[in-house]
Scaffold this motif. Sequence first.
Motif, PDB file in Angstrom:
ATOM      1  N   LEU A  45     -42.012  33.401  25.713  1.00  0.00           N
ATOM      2  CA  LEU A  45     -43.058  33.984  25.718  1.00  0.00           C
ATOM      3  C   LEU A  45     -43.729  33.702  24.456  1.00  0.00           C
ATOM      4  O   LEU A  45     -43.025  34.051  23.216  1.00  0.00           O
ATOM      5  CB  LEU A  45     -43.215  35.521  26.133  1.00  0.00           C
ATOM      6  N   GLN A  46     -44.887  33.172  24.120  1.00  0.00           N
ATOM      7  CA  GLN A  46     -45.512  32.855  22.699  1.00  0.00           C
ATOM      8  C   GLN A  46     -46.972  33.160  22.935  1.00  0.00           C
ATOM      9  O   GLN A  46     -47.701  32.956  23.573  1.00  0.00           O
ATOM     10  CB  GLN A  46     -45.444  31.184  22.610  1.00  0.00           C
ATOM     11  N   ARG A  47     -47.277  33.804  21.481  1.00  0.00           N
ATOM     12  CA  ARG A  47     -48.557  34.175  21.418  1.00  0.00           C
ATOM     13  C   ARG A  47     -49.072  33.558  19.967  1.00  0.00           C
ATOM     14  O   ARG A  47     -48.124  33.070  19.429  1.00  0.00           O
ATOM     15  CB  ARG A  47     -49.005  35.794  21.244  1.00  0.00           C
ATOM     16  N   ALA A  48     -50.065  33.608  19.452  1.00  0.00           N
ATOM     17  CA  ALA A  48     -50.770  32.920  18.195  1.00  0.00           C
ATOM     18  C   ALA A  48     -49.602  33.230  17.113  1.00  0.00           C
ATOM     19  O   ALA A  48     -49.358  32.176  16.449  1.00  0.00           O
ATOM     20  CB  ALA A  48     -51.840  33.457  17.646  1.00  0.00           C
ATOM     21  N   ASP A  49     -48.989  34.353  16.774  1.00  0.00           N
ATOM     22  CA  ASP A  49     -48.016  34.244  15.809  1.00  0.00           C
ATOM     23  C   ASP A  49     -46.578  35.280  16.009  1.00  0.00           C
ATOM     24  O   ASP A  49     -46.031  35.350  15.290  1.00  0.00           O
ATOM     25  CB  ASP A  49     -48.706  35.329  14.645  1.00  0.00           C
ATOM     26  N   VAL A  50     -46.438  35.140  17.413  1.00  0.00           N
ATOM     27  CA  VAL A  50     -45.033  35.907  17.686  1.00  0.00           C
ATOM     28  C   VAL A  50     -44.617  34.833  18.955  1.00  0.00           C
ATOM     29  O   VAL A  50     -45.132  34.549  19.664  1.00  0.00           O
ATOM     30  CB  VAL A  50     -45.252  37.163  18.083  1.00  0.00           C
ATOM     31  N   ALA A  51     -43.354  34.986  18.977  1.00  0.00           N
ATOM     32  CA  ALA A  51     -42.566  33.897  19.949  1.00  0.00           C
ATOM     33  C   ALA A  51     -41.296  34.726  20.348  1.00  0.00           C
ATOM     34  O   ALA A  51     -40.581  35.225  19.406  1.00  0.00           O
ATOM     35  CB  ALA A  51     -42.403  32.592  19.739  1.00  0.00           C
ATOM     36  N   VAL A  52     -40.988  35.080  21.553  1.00  0.00           N
ATOM     37  CA  VAL A  52     -39.795  35.641  22.128  1.00  0.00           C
ATOM     38  C   VAL A  52     -39.062  34.539  22.977  1.00  0.00           C
ATOM     39  O   VAL A  52     -39.646  34.053  24.020  1.00  0.00           O
ATOM     40  CB  VAL A  52     -40.214  37.071  22.955  1.00  0.00           C
ATOM     41  N   HIS A  53     -38.105  34.265  22.887  1.00  0.00           N
ATOM     42  CA  HIS A  53     -37.162  33.269  23.382  1.00  0.00           C
ATOM     43  C   HIS A  53     -35.814  34.205  24.164  1.00  0.00           C
ATOM     44  O   HIS A  53     -35.229  34.675  23.438  1.00  0.00           O
ATOM     45  CB  HIS A  53     -36.785  32.067  22.843  1.00  0.00           C
ATOM     46  N   HIS A  54     -35.623  33.995  25.275  1.00  0.00           N
ATOM     47  CA  HIS A  54     -34.380  34.558  25.913  1.00  0.00           C
ATOM     48  C   HIS A  54     -33.530  33.313  26.448  1.00  0.00           C
ATOM     49  O   HIS A  54     -33.935  32.460  27.011  1.00  0.00           O
ATOM     50  CB  HIS A  54     -34.852  35.408  27.073  1.00  0.00           C
ATOM     51  N   LEU A  55     -32.412  33.377  26.093  1.00  0.00           N
ATOM     52  CA  LEU A  55     -31.611  32.071  26.426  1.00  0.00           C
ATOM     53  C   LEU A  55     -30.011  32.428  26.635  1.00  0.00           C
ATOM     54  O   LEU A  55     -29.548  33.733  26.573  1.00  0.00           O
ATOM     55  CB  LEU A  55     -31.532  31.042  25.412  1.00  0.00           C
TER      56      LEU A  55
END
Length: 150
Positions: free
Chosen positions: A84-94
């Motif tokens: 999930l990514q926006r202009a200045d933050v990203a969340v990665h689940h793996l």
Amino acid sequence: MARPKPPAAPTIALTPEDAETAFYEAMASGDVGRMMSLWADEEDVLCVHPGGGRVVGNAAVRASYETILADGGIPVSYEAVHRLQRADVAVHHLVERIAVDTAQGRSELRMLATNVYLKTPLGWRIVAHHATAAGPDDRPPPEPAPTTLH
């Protein structure tokens, strides 16, 4: 008397994926300096290691990785990344896959991890890493079947 190692120069990650790749490479090689160069220079960064409590702040996160990596790197790879990514933050689940040697031979531990990245003037930086043991139902989904045949 051995001289202390100078701090690693910040790694410039142009994308959250670059930061993630460098983070896991540093973990695999046991390079705490390189790993910490990927973390945001914020005192509210946090990390939760499997089975552990919340570790808050750069100094505490560094100390936790120095302990974990004291005997060398961790043979880790990852897969099944959901982003999930926006202009200045990203969340990665793996799903992290860690190779371990046991009395019965080589085995694999699977961890679920969430990595949160923040875009800074020095590129993308880690602000949170949370890992926990994967359950038996936490297998990566199968690859989708192709929709066209050639």
